[in-house]
Design a protein around this motif. Structure first.
Motif, short mmCIF file in Angstrom:
data_model
loop_
_atom_site.label_atom_id
_atom_site.label_comp_id
_atom_site.label_asym_id
_atom_site.label_seq_id
_atom_site.Cartn_x
_atom_site.Cartn_y
_atom_site.Cartn_z
N LEU B 5 0.82 -1.21 0.00
CA LEU B 5 0.00 0.00 0.00
C LEU B 5 0.85 1.27 0.00
O LEU B 5 0.55 2.24 -0.70
N VAL B 6 1.94 1.24 0.79
CA VAL B 6 2.79 2.42 0.91
C VAL B 6 3.40 2.77 -0.46
O VAL B 6 3.45 3.94 -0.85
N ILE B 9 0.74 4.31 -2.71
CA ILE B 9 0.50 5.70 -2.32
C ILE B 9 1.64 6.59 -2.84
O ILE B 9 1.40 7.68 -3.38
N GLY B 10 2.87 6.10 -2.73
CA GLY B 10 4.03 6.86 -3.21
C GLY B 10 3.97 7.08 -4.72
O GLY B 10 4.26 8.17 -5.21
N LEU B 12 1.22 7.04 -6.62
CA LEU B 12 0.10 7.95 -6.88
C LEU B 12 0.51 9.39 -6.59
O LEU B 12 0.16 10.32 -7.33
N ALA B 13 1.26 9.57 -5.50
CA ALA B 13 1.74 10.90 -5.12
C ALA B 13 2.66 11.46 -6.21
O ALA B 13 2.49 12.61 -6.65
N ALA B 14 3.60 10.66 -6.67
CA ALA B 14 4.54 11.08 -7.72
C ALA B 14 3.79 11.42 -9.00
O ALA B 14 4.07 12.42 -9.66
N GLY B 16 0.59 12.37 -9.28
CA GLY B 16 -0.21 13.57 -9.07
C GLY B 16 0.60 14.85 -9.15
O GLY B 16 0.23 15.78 -9.89
N THR B 17 1.73 14.92 -8.44
CA THR B 17 2.50 16.16 -8.43
C THR B 17 3.22 16.39 -9.76
O THR B 17 3.48 17.53 -10.13
N SER B 20 0.35 17.36 -12.50
CA SER B 20 -0.34 18.62 -12.19
C SER B 20 0.21 19.80 -12.99
O SER B 20 -0.51 20.76 -13.26
N PHE B 21 1.50 19.74 -13.35
CA PHE B 21 2.09 20.88 -14.07
C PHE B 21 1.68 20.93 -15.54
O PHE B 21 1.87 21.96 -16.20
N PRO B 23 -1.58 20.81 -16.94
CA PRO B 23 -2.63 21.80 -17.21
C PRO B 23 -2.15 23.24 -17.05
O PRO B 23 -2.60 24.14 -17.77
N TRP B 52 16.71 17.53 -8.21
CA TRP B 52 16.04 16.24 -8.01
C TRP B 52 16.45 15.25 -9.10
O TRP B 52 16.65 14.06 -8.83
#
Lengths: 86, 86
Positions: B5-6, B9-10, B12-14, B16-17, B20-21, B23, B52
């Motif tokens: 699960l962790v 989530i990681g 999905l987080a990557a 999403g962020t 997001s740039f 749009p 990064w």
């Protein structure tokens, strides 16, 4: 604990991408000008930082947790202003 | 290799962020409206994604490398438009 060049670059990277949202939040609060800001971006990005925060806590990574807690606050402020002053 | 699960989530987080740039980049290209966008934010943020990217390559992390290579491209486009159409 070995702490080398790679770690320093990672910390600088985390610092840069976290702190970068502060001038945007200040600018948005001061000018209330959100016409050029994408609602889709800040919706997705804020959700993303929440997931990163959950990931940081669950995986026990303090840098990921702290960096994303701060970024989430800045991104949320920008998102709220975008919704309110669009 | 344990993939729980962790990790989901990681990822999905990557996702999403990073995504997001997109749009924001599309909106900026289409409208050329950069008045509400912070130059300090995108200067710092673009530099941060470069660090990064270096961190991802040097530490051998494919997700960090890929996510930041993509984000760096989107952030650079927004930064170039901000400088050109401020």
């Amino acid at each position: 604990m070995h702490f080398g060049l790679v770690d320093i670059i990672g910390l600088l990277a985390a610092f840069g991408t976290t702190v970068s949202f502060l001038p945007q939040a200040i600018k948005t609060i001061q000018t209330k000008n959100t016409s050029g800001i994408s609602l889709a971006m800040y919706s997705l990005f804020t959700a993303g930082t929440m997931l990163w925060l959950a990931y940081g806590i669950m995986s026990g990574s303090l840098p990921v947790t702290i960096a994303n807690a701060i970024t989430m606050i800045f991104a949320s402020i920008i998102l709220i202003y975008k919704i309110r002053y669009k």
